[in-house]
Design a protein around this motif. Structure first.
Motif, PDB file in Angstrom:
ATOM      1  N   ASP B  48      50.996  72.538  32.801  1.00 41.61           N
ATOM      2  CA  ASP B  48      51.834  73.247  33.764  1.00 41.61           C
ATOM      3  C   ASP B  48      52.501  72.284  34.746  1.00 41.61           C
ATOM      4  OD1 ASP B  48      51.156  75.520  32.564  1.00 41.61           O
ATOM      5  OD2 ASP B  48      49.602  76.114  33.975  1.00 41.61           O
ATOM      6  N   ARG B  49      51.730  71.263  35.134  1.00 40.18           N
ATOM      7  CA  ARG B  49      52.253  70.325  36.120  1.00 40.18           C
ATOM      8  C   ARG B  49      53.416  69.521  35.530  1.00 40.18           C
ATOM      9  NH1 ARG B  49      51.653  65.348  37.508  1.00 40.18           N
ATOM     10  NH2 ARG B  49      50.322  64.923  35.733  1.00 40.18           N
ATOM     11  N   THR B  50      53.181  68.954  34.365  1.00 44.88           N
ATOM     12  CA  THR B  50      54.220  68.110  33.774  1.00 44.88           C
ATOM     13  C   THR B  50      55.423  68.925  33.327  1.00 44.88           C
ATOM     14  OG1 THR B  50      52.827  68.142  31.839  1.00 44.88           O
ATOM     15  CG2 THR B  50      52.900  66.096  33.059  1.00 44.88           C
ATOM     16  N   VAL B  51      55.196  70.165  32.950  1.00 46.97           N
ATOM     17  CA  VAL B  51      56.345  70.997  32.577  1.00 46.97           C
ATOM     18  C   VAL B  51      57.275  71.149  33.762  1.00 46.97           C
ATOM     19  CG1 VAL B  51      57.041  73.372  32.079  1.00 46.97           C
ATOM     20  CG2 VAL B  51      55.323  72.279  30.675  1.00 46.97           C
ATOM     21  N   SER B  52      56.692  71.417  34.935  1.00 44.25           N
ATOM     22  CA  SER B  52      57.566  71.574  36.097  1.00 44.25           C
ATOM     23  C   SER B  52      58.182  70.237  36.478  1.00 44.25           C
ATOM     24  CB  SER B  52      56.793  72.179  37.263  1.00 44.25           C
ATOM     25  OG  SER B  52      55.728  71.319  37.599  1.00 44.25           O
ATOM     26  N   LYS B  53      57.416  69.164  36.275  1.00 40.44           N
ATOM     27  CA  LYS B  53      57.928  67.860  36.657  1.00 40.44           C
ATOM     28  C   LYS B  53      59.120  67.452  35.777  1.00 40.44           C
ATOM     29  CE  LYS B  53      56.624  63.003  36.924  1.00 40.44           C
ATOM     30  NZ  LYS B  53      55.641  62.023  36.463  1.00 40.44           N
ATOM     31  N   PHE B  54      58.962  67.670  34.473  1.00 37.38           N
ATOM     32  CA  PHE B  54      59.991  67.155  33.566  1.00 37.38           C
ATOM     33  C   PHE B  54      61.054  68.188  33.208  1.00 37.38           C
ATOM     34  CE2 PHE B  54      56.384  64.322  32.371  1.00 37.38           C
ATOM     35  CZ  PHE B  54      56.941  63.165  32.881  1.00 37.38           C
ATOM     36  N   LEU B  55      60.719  69.465  33.305  1.00 35.04           N
ATOM     37  CA  LEU B  55      61.662  70.460  32.799  1.00 35.04           C
ATOM     38  C   LEU B  55      62.201  71.387  33.885  1.00 35.04           C
ATOM     39  CD1 LEU B  55      59.912  71.301  29.450  1.00 35.04           C
ATOM     40  CD2 LEU B  55      62.070  70.125  29.761  1.00 35.04           C
ATOM     41  N   THR B  56      61.329  71.918  34.735  1.00 38.30           N
ATOM     42  CA  THR B  56      61.807  72.889  35.711  1.00 38.30           C
ATOM     43  C   THR B  56      62.494  72.201  36.875  1.00 38.30           C
ATOM     44  OG1 THR B  56      59.643  73.798  35.267  1.00 38.30           O
ATOM     45  CG2 THR B  56      61.064  75.072  36.683  1.00 38.30           C
ATOM     46  N   TYR B  57      61.873  71.131  37.346  1.00 38.24           N
ATOM     47  CA  TYR B  57      62.325  70.518  38.585  1.00 38.24           C
ATOM     48  C   TYR B  57      63.626  69.718  38.445  1.00 38.24           C
ATOM     49  CZ  TYR B  57      62.274  67.639  42.739  1.00 38.24           C
ATOM     50  OH  TYR B  57      62.632  66.993  43.868  1.00 38.24           O
ATOM     51  N   PRO B  58      63.791  68.855  37.426  1.00 38.82           N
ATOM     52  CA  PRO B  58      64.974  67.993  37.417  1.00 38.82           C
ATOM     53  C   PRO B  58      66.271  68.763  37.404  1.00 38.82           C
ATOM     54  CG  PRO B  58      63.424  67.329  35.720  1.00 38.82           C
ATOM     55  CD  PRO B  58      62.947  68.628  36.258  1.00 38.82           C
ATOM     56  N   ARG B  59      67.298  68.075  37.856  1.00 39.73           N
ATOM     57  CA  ARG B  59      68.605  68.689  37.944  1.00 39.73           C
ATOM     58  C   ARG B  59      69.208  68.874  36.552  1.00 39.73           C
ATOM     59  NH1 ARG B  59      73.239  67.030  40.859  1.00 39.73           N
ATOM     60  NH2 ARG B  59      73.241  67.937  42.918  1.00 39.73           N
ATOM     61  N   ILE B  60      70.035  69.889  36.485  1.00 40.40           N
ATOM     62  CA  ILE B  60      70.697  70.139  35.207  1.00 40.40           C
ATOM     63  C   ILE B  60      72.076  69.497  35.269  1.00 40.40           C
ATOM     64  CG2 ILE B  60      71.715  71.986  33.818  1.00 40.40           C
ATOM     65  CD1 ILE B  60      69.132  73.555  35.010  1.00 40.40           C
TER      66      ILE B  60
END
Lengths: 718, 339
Positions: B48-60
């Motif tokens: 869950d942590r890395t998903v948000s770090k690499f996928l949810t959080y970064p800019r599109i």
């Protein structure tokens, strides 16, 4: 007084025991010969005298050509009616043995003033050769065991369903002749090995030539015999007899086989034949070693010499093979051959091989269906063979085992295994029955020894049965005998039923049971082909899936795009692509191939399950193998193949779907079901409103099994 | 002037943001590369942590695509899901991609998510059935709606079709699939080499005539094995990859050992029948060749009785099974007046 009179008359006819035995044997053989022939006539009785299935139609057409135009025209025939626009060099791409055989029989009959039609000759060729096979089986059995085993083998093979499946009247295919040739070659070779006579070796080479001319399955012979020789060599059974037999067969057989154009130089060039060549050279090394051993008296010196020679020979052979392969002089194994050794190969790499139903792997029920009790007898027969090992029994064991393995890989190869299974089972039956009857007939010790002059096993058992349990032995023997005969009678029943019900269908005329138990005949195929013959221009080109190519050319006399000789995968893939594209895309392909008519086979009305919709995924796979625009998943929904409302959109609009189901949505097929209910797949179709743009319906047979569409000319340009 | 200052500040601010996000992105990519190199197959394990770090959080748009395999360890033992096999194939695609690009391609990363430890990620992606593979493109805003799901059809040919899926969606080339050298080729080479080495030795012993291969018993057992192997349809099981038995669809506690319908069979079924064939055949051989040497009459009798009964039962069983399986009612053609 009258009694003595008749006995006086009969006196010259009174036979000695040996003569009686001969008479019985010959009459049994005659009966078996006739039985083998007439049991294969079920198909004529149940349907009519006609050519069956697919490939036989090509064979029939070529035979007709051969009888009409003569051998040289046949040999140089370029057939422009198939594989349009490529054509096919017929003389160079077929095994002519079958056609030449039938033409010769035809000539012979006409010479004897029997005015028969060539079709009747073709229909009855396979049963005739099956009868001959029983004779060969008898002699073979006699060679490897004794005449009793020979007789039993003849009886077993006469009715064995595994063989009948390919040799009923009308199944005018290469296999019908080839199994005879195969067994005959093996028999002659074993005879040559047993006698060491050059004459038998020569005969086996000619047998091999006939086999090569008849069927591609000769590759089995040219690999089994070297394997057998190799096994004999490594088990220390090398002999001069073997040397003579093998060299004669290999050299002469190879030279003769090269005369068949389709085979050509494959014996020296293709990887499949290299085993035979390797063993041939190994044989020479053995001979040379034997000679050196004879010349050298010192054993130590010989051992050293042996080591060096064998290493050198293997190294040289390996290098030669490597160089040959690398330089492309020796072709690698073909896909078909490779798929036998690594059976998973075909499934992944060659859809055109994997798509054929007779190339499927065999389930146990197919073995049971084709061999029945022979399967139970086979291990016993193996055991008997191992108890009395000789060059001949080793051969039959190897033949049995290799062919059994191949039969497990592909359903159609059960055919090749059948003679071996019959022979080995015959050994089991014959030896058992012989032992048991010897037991039953023996009264005393003396009589017993007097009556056993047969097998060593019989001797062994009679020796051992001298103890006090004689009466029980007799009862036990009775019970066993009774059991054996019961089993054999079950076998006969099974074979007759299978022949009559399962293997006699011509598959071009279909039979089904009606609602009231009556027999319904669907003769749609011939209806369609005769329609083509009579209503289309002579030069019309018909596109269909390749299964029907031979039939269309033979019966409809029209040019086809692809047929059952699947030599050009790209061409077949083009047809597959056309069938699986949308109509306008397909139209372009159709135009580029100059197609005038498109023919599809449809079983939705009759419930005939081997129609084009059920074969459709193979068209997609084969088409997709060459043209990646066609993708199998586009036609599937969640990996499932459907034709109803839930089907993939591409499926519902591809050409094959449209042609199969055109106007089917208006049709009631079954009471209580909505219109457009497909009886072959048991669903209501998903696209009932099919509009055709570039094709129009030309003809649909009475039961809708064959539907023919005419390709419209292109619209006028403005 | 104030307006000037304002625009300038906006420009500098945005420049700063761009620079910092560029930095951040390269950091992320570097992190991913280290994670990738740490994993054996190159598949990055996400939670869950890395998903948000690499996928949810970064800019599109993100500088990379992510192909994610959704895994559930507690379903690994369900053969119909084929999770293990698909996962293995997924790893093959990943490692092939990485080796084909010398681990320097930062456009595509492979990851897997385990159900137990990251349930919220499963919810985030809206995954409720397995097997499930999803490609998150650089521009995907919502992980659930904008990412591409791999269809069943793309699993069908395993690694090859997965690679095709990736190629068609990302415009990246995966290149040739490097399967770990499976047994056949490698072992075949080894075996032939060994054979070639042993050949002179073997040949010597053959000439002496003192090897195992001169013992017919070995050959006999080999022969019976080949027979058993063929008639039990083992080849069929291997080619079709048939399971030994199936679980009954209506009643999950019941197992189906026999499949009705000719041309198909289950593993155990074939072996059972092949065993029956072999037993009967060998019993027959034993009765005629071995039993006669037994001295004790009672033993002989019992053995005989046993043989008869077993053979009778086995033959009957097989024929019944065959009739049931194929659905054929085999009967003789007797004259109709006999009925």
């Amino acid at each position: 007084m009258s009694n003595s009179y008749t006995s006086d008359i009969l006196k010259p006819f009174k036979l000695k025991t040996k003569q009686q035995e001969l008479l019985i044997r010959v009459s049994i053989l005659c009966l078996v010969y006739i039985l083998a022939f007439i049991t294969r006539l079920f198909s004529v009785l149940r349907y009519e005298s006609m050519i069956h299935e697919f490939d036989p139609y090509f064979n029939y057409r070529t035979t007709l050509y051969l009888t009409q135009h003569g051998f040289y025209d046949f040999w140089n025939w370029f057939d422009y009616e198939s594989w349009y626009p490529l054509g096919r060099i017929v003389g160079g791409t077929l095994y002519p043995g079958l056609m030449v055989t039938a033409a010769l029989i035809y000539r012979l009959l006409h010479f004897l003033r029997f005015a028969v039609h060539i079709r009747e000759v073709c229909v009855l060729t396979a049963p005739f050769f099956a009868s001959n096979t029983t004779l060969v089986a008898y002699f073979f059995g006699k060679e490897i065991w004794d005449s009793g085993a020979g007789l039993v083998a003849a009886i077993l093979i006469a009715v064995c369903p595994g063989y009948i499946s390919r040799s009923v009247a009308g199944s005018y295919d290469n296999e019908g002749v080839a199994i005879f040739a195969l067994l005959f070659t093996f028999y002659l070779f074993v005879k040559a090995v047993n006698t060491g006579s050059l004459a038998w070796g020569l005969a086996s080479a000619f047998g091999y030539f006939y086999m090569v001319s008849a069927w591609g399955g000769y590759v089995f012979i040219i690999n089994l015999i070297p394997l057998y020789v190799l096994v004999l060599l490594i088990t220390g059974r090398y002999s001069m007899r073997l040397y003579v037999a093998y060299n004669c067969l290999y050299i002469l057989g190879m030279l003769l086989a090269m005369q068949i154009r389709f085979v050509g130089f494959q014996h020296v060039q293709s990887g499949e034949h290299m085993a035979a060549m390797g063993v041939f050279f190994l044989m020479q090394v053995f001979y040379f070693l034997d000679w050196v051993k004879h010349m050298l008296s010192d054993t130590k010196l010989f051992q050293e010499f042996l080591r060096i020679t064998v290493t050198c020979a293997v190294a040289v052979g390996g290098i030669a093979l490597g160089v040959g392969m690398a330089s492309g002089y020796i072709s690698p194994w073909t896909g078909r051959f490779y798929s036998l050794l690594d059976p998973t190969y075909a499934k992944d790499h060659i859809p055109i091989i994997a798509s054929v139903s007779e190339h499927q792997p065999t389930a146990w029920s197919s073995f049971m269906f084709d061999f029945h009790i022979l399967l139970f007898l086979f291990p016993a027969g193996l055991y008997f063979c191992f108890k009395r090992l000789s060059d001949a029994t080793i051969f039959i064991v190897m033949y049995g085992l290799t062919s059994m393995y191949f039969a497990g890989v592909m359903v159609r190869l059960i055919l090749v295994a059948t003679p071996a299974v019959c022979l080995i089972s015959a050994i089991a039956v014959s030896a058992t029955v012989k032992n048991l009857t010897v037991l039953l007939r023996s009264k005393t010790k003396v009589a017993q020894i007097g009556s056993t002059k047969g097998t060593s096993s019989a001797k062994a058992s009679s020796k051992a049965s001298l103890d006090q349990s004689q009466p029980f032995q007799k009862n036990g023997a009775m019970a066993l005998l009774f059991g054996a005969f019961y089993l054999l009678s079950r076998y006969a029943t099974h074979c007759t039923w299978v022949t009559s019900e399962a293997y006699s269908s011509p598959s071009i005329v279909l039979a089904a049971r009606g609602a009231h138990g009556n027999r319904v005949i669907f003769d749609d195929y011939r209806e369609a082909y005769f329609w083509l013959r009579q209503n289309t221009p002579l030069d019309a080109k018909v596109m269909s899936w390749w299964d029907y190519g031979y039939q269309i050319t033979a019966m409809g006399n029209r040019t086809v795009i692809v047929d059952n000789n699947t030599w050009n995968n790209t061409h077949i893939a083009t047809v597959g692509r056309a069938m699986s594209s949308y109509e306008d895309e397909a139209y372009e392909i159709i135009r580029s191939l100059d197609v005038d008519y498109v023919l599809v086979v449809f079983g939705g009305v009759t419930g005939y399950s081997s129609d084009d919709i059920n074969k459709f995924l193979w068209m997609v796979r084969i088409g997709g193998g060459v043209f990646p625009v066609i993708k199998e998943p586009d036609y599937l929904v969640n990996g499932e193949y459907r034709v109803d409302k839930g089907a993939a959109p591409k499926m519902l609009n591809c050409l094959m779907y449209k042609l199969s189901y055109y106007r089917f949505g208006e049709m009631m097929t079954e009471y209580g079901k909505p219109p457009g209910y497909d009886r072959a797949r048991g669903v209501e179709i998903g696209n009932k409103d099919i509009k055709l743009e570039h094709l129009e319906e030309a003809f649909t047979t009475s039961n809708w099994i064959v539907r023919i569409y005419k390709v419209k000319p292109p619209n006028n340009r403005w | 002037m104030a307006a000037h200052f304002f625009t300038l500040s906006i420009i500098t601010l945005s420049l700063f943001v761009v620079a910092s996000s560029g930095e951040l992105e390269s950091e992320l990519v570097a992190d991913l590369l280290t994670l990738q190199s740490e994993s054996k197959s190159g598949v990055i394990h996400l939670d869950d942590r890395t998903v948000s770090k690499f996928l949810t959080y970064p800019r599109i748009p993100r500088p990379y695509s992510f192909l994610i395999f959704f895994d559930a360890a507690n379903f690994h033992d369900k053969p119909e899901l084929r999770l293990r096999e698909l996962r293995r194939e997924f790893e093959i695609v990943a490692s092939s991609f990485i080796t084909n690009h010398n681990s320097s391609n930062t456009k595509l990363f492979f990851g897997d998510i385990e159900f137990r430890e990251s349930q919220s990620s499963f919810q985030l992606f809206g995954v409720n059935s397995l097997p499930h593979v999803r490609l998150v493109g650089p521009t995907a805003k919502s992980l659930k709606d904008d990412s591409d799901v791999m269809d069943q059809g793309d699993f069908s040919r395993l690694a090859e079709s997965m690679a095709e899926f990736v190629e068609s969606r990302t415009k990246l080339t995966v290149g040739p699939i490097h399967r770990p050298p499976v047994l056949s080729k490698m072992q075949l080479g080894l075996i032939t080499a060994l054979l070639l080495l042993c050949l002179p030795l073997v040949a010597k012993r053959i000439f002496a005539g003192e090897t195992l291969i001169h013992d017919p018993k070995i050959w006999l057992s080999g022969a019976v094995f080949v027979y058993f192997f063929s008639v039990s349809g083992a080849m069929h099981n291997i080619i079709r990859k048939m399971p030994m038995f199936l679980v009954d669809r209506n009643d999950p506690n019941k197992l189906v050992f026999f499949y009705q319908g000719s041309g198909m069979q289950l593993g155990a079924e074939g072996f059972a029948v092949g065993f029956l064939y072999t037993v009967v055949g060998l019993l027959l051989a034993v009765v005629t060749h071995v039993l006669v040497y037994v001295k004790d009459a009672t033993a002989k009798r019992l053995a005989m009785l046993f043989t008869l009964l077993v053979s009778f039962w086995a033959v009957k069983k097989v024929i019944l099974l065959d009739n049931w399986k194929t659905g054929y009612g085999i009967h003789g053609f007797w004259p109709s007046s006999w009925n």
